[in-house]
Design a protein around this motif. Sequence first.
Motif, PDB file in Angstrom:
ATOM      1  N   VAL A 401      35.468  29.848  26.150  1.00 27.28           N
ATOM      2  CA  VAL A 401      35.630  30.178  27.573  1.00 27.28           C
ATOM      3  C   VAL A 401      37.049  30.684  27.840  1.00 27.28           C
ATOM      4  CG1 VAL A 401      35.717  29.207  29.903  1.00 27.28           C
ATOM      5  CG2 VAL A 401      33.833  28.624  28.363  1.00 27.28           C
ATOM      6  N   GLY A 402      38.030  30.062  27.202  1.00 25.93           N
ATOM      7  CA  GLY A 402      39.407  30.530  27.354  1.00 25.93           C
ATOM      8  C   GLY A 402      39.565  31.974  26.908  1.00 25.93           C
ATOM      9  N   TYR A 403      38.921  32.339  25.801  1.00 25.72           N
ATOM     10  CA  TYR A 403      38.969  33.715  25.315  1.00 25.72           C
ATOM     11  C   TYR A 403      38.290  34.662  26.300  1.00 25.72           C
ATOM     12  CZ  TYR A 403      40.892  33.062  20.609  1.00 25.72           C
ATOM     13  OH  TYR A 403      41.720  32.820  19.549  1.00 25.72           O
ATOM     14  N   LEU A 404      37.156  34.223  26.853  1.00 25.56           N
ATOM     15  CA  LEU A 404      36.419  35.066  27.806  1.00 25.56           C
ATOM     16  C   LEU A 404      37.289  35.398  29.020  1.00 25.56           C
ATOM     17  CD1 LEU A 404      32.949  33.252  27.846  1.00 25.56           C
ATOM     18  CD2 LEU A 404      33.409  35.517  26.914  1.00 25.56           C
ATOM     19  N   ILE A 405      38.033  34.411  29.500  1.00 30.46           N
ATOM     20  CA  ILE A 405      38.884  34.631  30.669  1.00 30.46           C
ATOM     21  C   ILE A 405      40.104  35.470  30.301  1.00 30.46           C
ATOM     22  CG2 ILE A 405      40.321  33.484  32.403  1.00 30.46           C
ATOM     23  CD1 ILE A 405      38.403  31.073  32.184  1.00 30.46           C
ATOM     24  N   ALA A 406      40.714  35.149  29.162  1.00 32.97           N
ATOM     25  CA  ALA A 406      41.905  35.890  28.743  1.00 32.97           C
ATOM     26  C   ALA A 406      41.612  37.375  28.554  1.00 32.97           C
ATOM     27  CB  ALA A 406      42.451  35.291  27.450  1.00 32.97           C
ATOM     28  N   ALA A 407      40.375  37.697  28.147  1.00 35.28           N
ATOM     29  CA  ALA A 407      40.008  39.090  27.909  1.00 35.28           C
ATOM     30  C   ALA A 407      39.987  39.914  29.191  1.00 35.28           C
ATOM     31  CB  ALA A 407      38.639  39.164  27.232  1.00 35.28           C
ATOM     32  N   ALA A 408      40.036  39.245  30.348  1.00 33.04           N
ATOM     33  CA  ALA A 408      40.033  39.969  31.623  1.00 33.04           C
ATOM     34  C   ALA A 408      41.411  40.526  31.968  1.00 33.04           C
ATOM     35  CB  ALA A 408      39.561  39.039  32.742  1.00 33.04           C
ATOM     36  N   ARG A 409      42.412  40.162  31.188  1.00 30.21           N
ATOM     37  CA  ARG A 409      43.765  40.636  31.473  1.00 30.21           C
ATOM     38  C   ARG A 409      43.822  42.153  31.350  1.00 30.21           C
ATOM     39  NH1 ARG A 409      45.847  36.865  29.108  1.00 30.21           N
ATOM     40  NH2 ARG A 409      46.702  35.617  30.809  1.00 30.21           N
ATOM     41  N   ASP A 410      44.344  42.823  32.352  1.00 29.06           N
ATOM     42  CA  ASP A 410      44.367  44.289  32.401  1.00 29.06           C
ATOM     43  C   ASP A 410      45.359  44.848  31.387  1.00 29.06           C
ATOM     44  OD1 ASP A 410      45.552  46.985  33.648  1.00 29.06           O
ATOM     45  OD2 ASP A 410      43.510  46.683  34.408  1.00 29.06           O
ATOM     46  N   PRO A 411      44.960  45.880  30.630  1.00 29.30           N
ATOM     47  CA  PRO A 411      45.869  46.428  29.613  1.00 29.30           C
ATOM     48  C   PRO A 411      47.133  47.032  30.207  1.00 29.30           C
ATOM     49  CG  PRO A 411      43.932  47.832  29.902  1.00 29.30           C
ATOM     50  CD  PRO A 411      43.670  46.570  30.641  1.00 29.30           C
ATOM     51  N   HIS A 412      47.082  47.418  31.463  1.00 29.26           N
ATOM     52  CA  HIS A 412      48.267  47.992  32.118  1.00 29.26           C
ATOM     53  C   HIS A 412      48.956  46.980  33.027  1.00 29.26           C
ATOM     54  CE1 HIS A 412      46.912  51.796  30.524  1.00 29.26           C
ATOM     55  NE2 HIS A 412      45.753  51.655  31.124  1.00 29.26           N
ATOM     56  N   GLU A 413      48.522  45.723  32.938  1.00 33.73           N
ATOM     57  CA  GLU A 413      49.126  44.615  33.682  1.00 33.73           C
ATOM     58  C   GLU A 413      49.107  44.856  35.193  1.00 33.73           C
ATOM     59  OE1 GLU A 413      52.488  42.513  31.678  1.00 33.73           O
ATOM     60  OE2 GLU A 413      52.743  44.439  30.666  1.00 33.73           O
ATOM     61  N   GLN A 414      48.062  45.545  35.649  1.00 36.02           N
ATOM     62  CA  GLN A 414      47.947  45.808  37.078  1.00 36.02           C
ATOM     63  C   GLN A 414      47.073  44.773  37.784  1.00 36.02           C
ATOM     64  OE1 GLN A 414      46.412  49.771  37.220  1.00 36.02           O
ATOM     65  NE2 GLN A 414      48.369  50.735  36.686  1.00 36.02           N
ATOM     66  N   THR A 415      46.351  43.986  37.007  1.00 34.88           N
ATOM     67  CA  THR A 415      45.435  43.023  37.599  1.00 34.88           C
ATOM     68  C   THR A 415      45.779  41.620  37.099  1.00 34.88           C
ATOM     69  OG1 THR A 415      43.697  44.679  37.672  1.00 34.88           O
ATOM     70  CG2 THR A 415      43.025  42.394  37.923  1.00 34.88           C
ATOM     71  N   SER A 416      45.968  40.712  38.013  1.00 36.61           N
ATOM     72  CA  SER A 416      46.244  39.328  37.657  1.00 36.61           C
ATOM     73  C   SER A 416      44.921  38.593  37.422  1.00 36.61           C
ATOM     74  CB  SER A 416      47.025  38.649  38.784  1.00 36.61           C
ATOM     75  OG  SER A 416      47.105  37.254  38.555  1.00 36.61           O
ATOM     76  N   ILE A 417      44.952  37.630  36.515  1.00 34.92           N
ATOM     77  CA  ILE A 417      43.755  36.814  36.292  1.00 34.92           C
ATOM     78  C   ILE A 417      43.990  35.381  36.747  1.00 34.92           C
ATOM     79  CG2 ILE A 417      42.973  38.252  34.358  1.00 34.92           C
ATOM     80  CD1 ILE A 417      43.902  35.964  32.489  1.00 34.92           C
ATOM     81  N   ASP A 418      45.037  35.188  37.547  1.00 38.17           N
ATOM     82  CA  ASP A 418      45.340  33.833  38.010  1.00 38.17           C
ATOM     83  C   ASP A 418      44.164  33.228  38.768  1.00 38.17           C
ATOM     84  OD1 ASP A 418      47.812  34.020  36.896  1.00 38.17           O
ATOM     85  OD2 ASP A 418      48.892  34.425  38.768  1.00 38.17           O
ATOM     86  N   HIS A 419      43.459  34.068  39.546  1.00 37.70           N
ATOM     87  CA  HIS A 419      42.346  33.540  40.331  1.00 37.70           C
ATOM     88  C   HIS A 419      41.204  33.052  39.441  1.00 37.70           C
ATOM     89  CE1 HIS A 419      41.117  37.653  39.440  1.00 37.70           C
ATOM     90  NE2 HIS A 419      39.883  37.357  39.816  1.00 37.70           N
ATOM     91  N   LEU A 420      41.146  33.553  38.192  1.00 36.81           N
ATOM     92  CA  LEU A 420      40.132  33.074  37.245  1.00 36.81           C
ATOM     93  C   LEU A 420      40.540  31.744  36.619  1.00 36.81           C
ATOM     94  CD1 LEU A 420      39.262  36.417  35.370  1.00 36.81           C
ATOM     95  CD2 LEU A 420      38.012  35.341  37.249  1.00 36.81           C
ATOM     96  N   ILE A 421      41.829  31.572  36.422  1.00 33.00           N
ATOM     97  CA  ILE A 421      42.328  30.353  35.785  1.00 33.00           C
ATOM     98  C   ILE A 421      42.410  29.197  36.785  1.00 33.00           C
ATOM     99  CG2 ILE A 421      44.263  29.349  34.498  1.00 33.00           C
ATOM    100  CD1 ILE A 421      44.939  32.149  33.511  1.00 33.00           C
ATOM    101  N   THR A 422      42.650  29.527  38.060  1.00 29.34           N
ATOM    102  CA  THR A 422      42.876  28.492  39.081  1.00 29.34           C
ATOM    103  C   THR A 422      41.770  27.434  39.160  1.00 29.34           C
ATOM    104  OG1 THR A 422      44.263  29.959  40.423  1.00 29.34           O
ATOM    105  CG2 THR A 422      43.221  28.089  41.547  1.00 29.34           C
ATOM    106  N   PRO A 423      40.484  27.824  39.182  1.00 29.24           N
ATOM    107  CA  PRO A 423      39.452  26.768  39.270  1.00 29.24           C
ATOM    108  C   PRO A 423      39.497  25.788  38.116  1.00 29.24           C
ATOM    109  CG  PRO A 423      38.499  28.933  39.697  1.00 29.24           C
ATOM    110  CD  PRO A 423      39.890  29.170  39.196  1.00 29.24           C
ATOM    111  N   TRP A 424      39.887  26.241  36.952  1.00 28.42           N
ATOM    112  CA  TRP A 424      39.975  25.356  35.785  1.00 28.42           C
ATOM    113  C   TRP A 424      41.215  24.470  35.884  1.00 28.42           C
ATOM    114  CZ3 TRP A 424      35.769  25.423  32.766  1.00 28.42           C
ATOM    115  CH2 TRP A 424      34.938  26.552  32.835  1.00 28.42           C
TER     116      TRP A 424
END
Length: 477
Positions: A401-424
Amino acid sequence: MTTDASTPAQRKSIQLRFKGVQFDTSVWPCSEDLLKRQVEIENLSQVLLNAQSPLVFAIDAPWGGGKTTFFRLWQHYLTHEKKVSLYLNAWESDFAEDPLLPMLAILDRWLSDQSNSTAVRKAWEKAKTYAPGIIKSTAVAATKAATFGALDLDKEYEKLASELSGGIVGSLVDSFNIKKKSLDSFKIQLSKALDALPEGQENLILFVDELDRCKPTYAIEVLERIKHLFDVDRIVFVLAINRDQLCKSFQGVYGPSFDGIHYLRRFVDLDYRLRTQDIGAYINARIRQPEILEYFNSRRSERDDYEYGSNVLGFLATRFDFTLRDIDQFVVRLKLILRSIPHDHYLDIPLLIPMMALRQENPDLYARYVESALCANEVAEFILGGPIGIVVFDHSMAVAVGYLIAAARDPHEQTSIDHLITPWSEWYEHAKEKDPQAAIISTVVEFASDCRDWRRRREMQKLAFSRIELVNKIDVS
């Protein structure tokens, strides 16, 4: 496949093919017995080899429950013990006009080779001359043209079959009497031919596989032929069936109110429910195949990714009710993917295996994730089988699951994935004082927050997606 332990030379050269791998039948236990069936097979063999016959014995298990593998291992054991057993895949022969033909054919391949016994050969040749009197009239022409064309059709019965197919029989009573005489004579000669069994073997074991996959009418005909034509001393039929499915097939022929269970009891003398296996042990053995281990060894993996893979696949197999056949097919696809990876490339198994399962179980969600991994938490809840904050899972799935979420990180660093990590993270804060899963939840947060090598992982993710699509276009049976 026919296994025949009739002569030392033949016994020495006999091999069986088990899931594409040949193994030496002089060795028992078999190395391919991944489900530890040895004791089960040995006990059943002693019962059936010495049982009062004729006997029809049913092995009941769901589709994909390992019946064919069980039969192959059982044949392996019998050959090792110098016993004769014959094997018929009913589904592969349900094109036959009469199921009696493939049954006779496998007997013919065994008995025609008994060159050291004139009496056996003569008895079998006589039995074959009576066959046209009991084979369905519409099948006679096909019989002469098929591989069983070696049948020496007696002229009297050949003429009778021709008349039956033309509908010009003068006396139905005469027709019945000839068929009855043919059947009685066939059984007498077959009984004599069974003297070909090795000394000390009381019964011939004849395995009939895949009966529940046949056309309903053909499955019924197989059962009727076994019960009425092979009720001969020294013959034991062992049928592989899915009882529920077979009874539904009967209802398809006779109507939804038909009592299929009661009808099946007319043909089956004894039932045996194939015991449930340790799926985890089976997966662990399958995932450790040399080709898979070679992949990791050649890339000098820093940790045992195949163990993660085994644990993750075990969880998913339980989550999605995988049968043994489903697991085998999954592992075949995994091997195809690993074979296709260039030597200087690597895939994250904790990401690859969940993605393979997602592609199989929920193609629409898989397509959305491929398009944008920002739906990672929705994917996580689907593969875990419950919502964040409630669902129970283990450490290996936490890594996945950690890998699945980490893979959402944008290659150009334009999108944060903090909102995906927050519930966990919030779940962990509530759980760390009293929830035994706290450490597991922490693992999700740790791997999801890991920014190291994320560009390389992004490339691995793209490679995984392309290979998953490739293997899903291949029919894996």
